[in-house]
Design an enzyme around this catalytic site. Structure first.
Site, PDB file in Angstrom:
ATOM      1  N   LYS A 203      35.043  38.611  30.181  1.00 47.11           N
ATOM      2  CA  LYS A 203      33.533  38.200  29.865  1.00 47.11           C
ATOM      3  C   LYS A 203      33.115  39.282  28.848  1.00 47.11           C
ATOM      4  O   LYS A 203      31.730  39.786  29.032  1.00 47.11           O
ATOM      5  CB  LYS A 203      32.496  38.058  30.677  1.00 47.11           C
ATOM      6  CG  LYS A 203      32.892  36.852  31.330  1.00 47.11           C
ATOM      7  CD  LYS A 203      31.742  36.614  32.553  1.00 47.11           C
ATOM      8  CE  LYS A 203      31.904  37.860  33.672  1.00 47.11           C
ATOM      9  NZ  LYS A 203      31.333  37.160  35.021  1.00 47.11           N
TER      10      LYS A 203
ATOM     11  N   ASP B   6      30.002  35.802  41.921  1.00 40.18           N
ATOM     12  CA  ASP B   6      28.959  34.994  41.808  1.00 40.18           C
ATOM     13  C   ASP B   6      28.960  33.507  42.344  1.00 40.18           C
ATOM     14  O   ASP B   6      28.175  33.053  42.741  1.00 40.18           O
ATOM     15  CB  ASP B   6      28.188  34.895  40.384  1.00 40.18           C
ATOM     16  CG  ASP B   6      29.354  34.552  39.221  1.00 40.18           C
ATOM     17  OD1 ASP B   6      30.640  34.557  39.890  1.00 40.18           O
ATOM     18  OD2 ASP B   6      28.956  34.657  38.211  1.00 40.18           O
TER      19      ASP B   6
HETATM   20  C1  GLC Z   1      34.471  35.457  35.011  1.00 37.79           C
HETATM   21  C2  GLC Z   1      34.707  36.185  36.260  1.00 37.79           C
HETATM   22  C3  GLC Z   1      34.798  35.518  37.542  1.00 37.79           C
HETATM   23  C4  GLC Z   1      33.314  34.976  37.533  1.00 37.79           C
HETATM   24  C5  GLC Z   1      33.029  34.066  36.185  1.00 37.79           C
HETATM   25  C6  GLC Z   1      31.497  33.374  36.288  1.00 37.79           C
HETATM   26  O1  GLC Z   1      35.494  34.258  35.029  1.00 37.79           O
HETATM   27  O2  GLC Z   1      36.256  36.696  36.145  1.00 37.79           O
HETATM   28  O3  GLC Z   1      34.863  36.491  38.634  1.00 37.79           O
HETATM   29  O4  GLC Z   1      32.826  34.130  38.640  1.00 37.79           O
HETATM   30  O5  GLC Z   1      33.200  34.855  35.031  1.00 37.79           O
HETATM   31  O6  GLC Z   1      30.528  34.657  35.993  1.00 37.79           O
END
Ligand code: GLC
Length: 450
Positions: free
Chosen positions: A160, A196
């Protein structure tokens, strides 16, 4: 609405490339199931793309959790510090403060990032007179982490848009504790690190006792689910744990990194991937999540503009810049009432294109709908895969993230696709999970502090 198929055959032809047939959806479910099994199995885990990390969360909330907890939420463009008060089995009170994570912090040195986190935490604790209380703290850190305990997580890769140096392969709980220690003006008790998705599942399970999946469709996309402990081979005590269940953080964003999704990817997906800061990584996420949806729409529009097929006679520098078509624009455009083009015209105006041409704006909407529909179909494939894997017939799925939360039809699109695949065999409810990163972190901290 004008018929874009007749009016805009080229645009329609591009959109068709994003359509995923039922048969292909079923194939995606089959492939993801295989990847998940590889992640769970000890022998194949090291080379698995979908890692399925054990979270060390083996219990769902009972409703008896009480008290004050701190939560940190790092995982997107904002960082939050929260004080969560678990009052009774229905009421949870949250106060918090949001801080922007600048690009410098996302891409700079890891110690600066953690110093910043600690300074926000210190400021917040002082404001609330908590700085000496050693309050239990849950750290929602939403990146792929290999855990060896509830309060230990090693960052495997950034996702991200983050790339802060010196954090990969480190235990981020230690980095946080060290940063707090360096300050010397604060006493907190970091008891848990969580994703999360895990927070979302826990938070939803507090109100819905049969919640078994947590999903995020926001900046990134990922899900976690309740697995039988005996199937979690990367957990040392998987054979003799006294607790029957374990939440698994799938990290499904990485599904496809080995090429198994290439059969549905378009040239636009390849372009988005190539221009990203993590090429060849997070392929599923790049087809689904908010960080990339707007960019896919932008690429299609720019191609049509280049060919003089839309917004004729108009040009703008803004639309040519990568990242300038924010995913929130998709939400706005699709929120226009039928027949209205108000938001669509406003969005284009912000991008330097002044137009009231309704046919063009209908075409723009079609492109947006194409990208959101594909996102929802893929997320539905993920959910159906997990439902089949658990073999449950009745469950609630807790969901959060900006795309799910703000897009006007996402919930409906998800529901329709799931119904198509499940064909009535499972009763499911998709519930917006309130503040998983805060409430969920507190609930886990409460279980740990017990
Ligand atoms: C990305 C992260 C993951 C998280 C997701 C949503 O995929 O690697 O850990 O849960 O974003 O935020």
């Amino acid at each position: 609405m004008s018929d874009p198929k007749k009016q805009y055959p080229e645009a329609y032809a591009i959109c068709e490339k994003f359509i995923i047939s039922k048969q292909n959806m079923q194939e995606i479910v089959t492939r993801l199931t295989k990847e998940i099994n590889m992640g769970l199995t000890r022998d194949t885990h090291p080379r698995a793309t979908v890692k399925c990390f054990v979270t060390y969360v083996q219990e769902l909330p009972t409703g008896k959790e009480r008290g004050n907890y701190l939560a940190l939420d790092l995982g997107g463009t904002n960082f939050r510090v929260l004080l969560v008060n678990l009052i009774n089995d229905k009421e949870i009170d949250i106060t918090g403060k949001t801080y922007a994570i600048s690009r410098e912090l996302q891409e700079g040195s890891g110690s600066k990032l953690f110093d910043f986190i600690a300074s926000c935490l210190a400021e917040f604790c002082k404001e609330h007179k908590l700085e000496r209380l050693n309050t239990p703290l849950g750290f929602t850190f939403s990146f792929p982490c290999k855990q060896v305990g509830i309060d230990s997580g090693t960052l495997v890769a950034w996702t991200k848009g983050f790339k802060a140096e010196g954090v990969i392969n480190k235990n981020v709980v230690e980095l946080l504790r060290d940063a707090v220690k360096r300050r010397g003006d604060l006493k907190v008790n970091v008891v848990a690190i969580l994703n999360d998705t895990t927070g979302t599942l826990m938070s939803c399970a507090f109100n819905h006792r049969n919640c078994k999946i947590g999903m995020i469709v926001g900046t990134g996309s990922n899900a976690c689910y309740v697995e039988k402990t005996v199937n979690c081979e990367t957990f040392d005590e998987y054979r003799n744990s006294t607790k029957p269940n374990m939440i698994i953080n799938c990290e499904w964003g990485a599904f496809g990194d080995n090429g198994v999704l290439d059969f549905i990817r378009t040239s636009y997906d390849h372009q988005v991937d190539k221009n990203s800061i993590n090429p060849k990584k997070q392929i599923f996420e790049k087809c689904i999540s908010g960080m990339y949806m707007g960019e896919l729409v932008r690429l299609v529009i720019v191609e049509l503009m280049d060919k003089q097929l839309i917004f004729k006679g108009q040009s703008s520098q803004k639309i040519l810049v990568k990242g300038n078509f924010d995913t929130s624009f998709i939400t706005e455009i699709e929120s226009d009432q039928p027949g209205s083009h108000r938001n669509a015209a406003m969005v284009m105006d912000r991008l330097g294109i002044r137009t009231n041409n309704e046919k063009d704006l209908d075409c723009l909407r079609l492109i947006c709908e194409t990208i959101s529909t594909r996102s929802a179909k893929l997320a539905a494939c993920g959910l159906v895969c997990l439902i089949n894997k658990m073999n449950v017939k009745d469950l609630t799925i807790g969901i959060d993230g900006s795309v799910y939360r703000y897009h006007p039809n996402y919930h409906t699109l998800l529901t329709e696709s799931m119904n198509m695949l499940l064909a009535g065999s499972v009763k499911f409810e998709l519930a917006l999970s309130e503040d998983g990163s805060g409430r969920g972190a507190a609930l886990i901290a409460a279980v740990c502090a017990k």
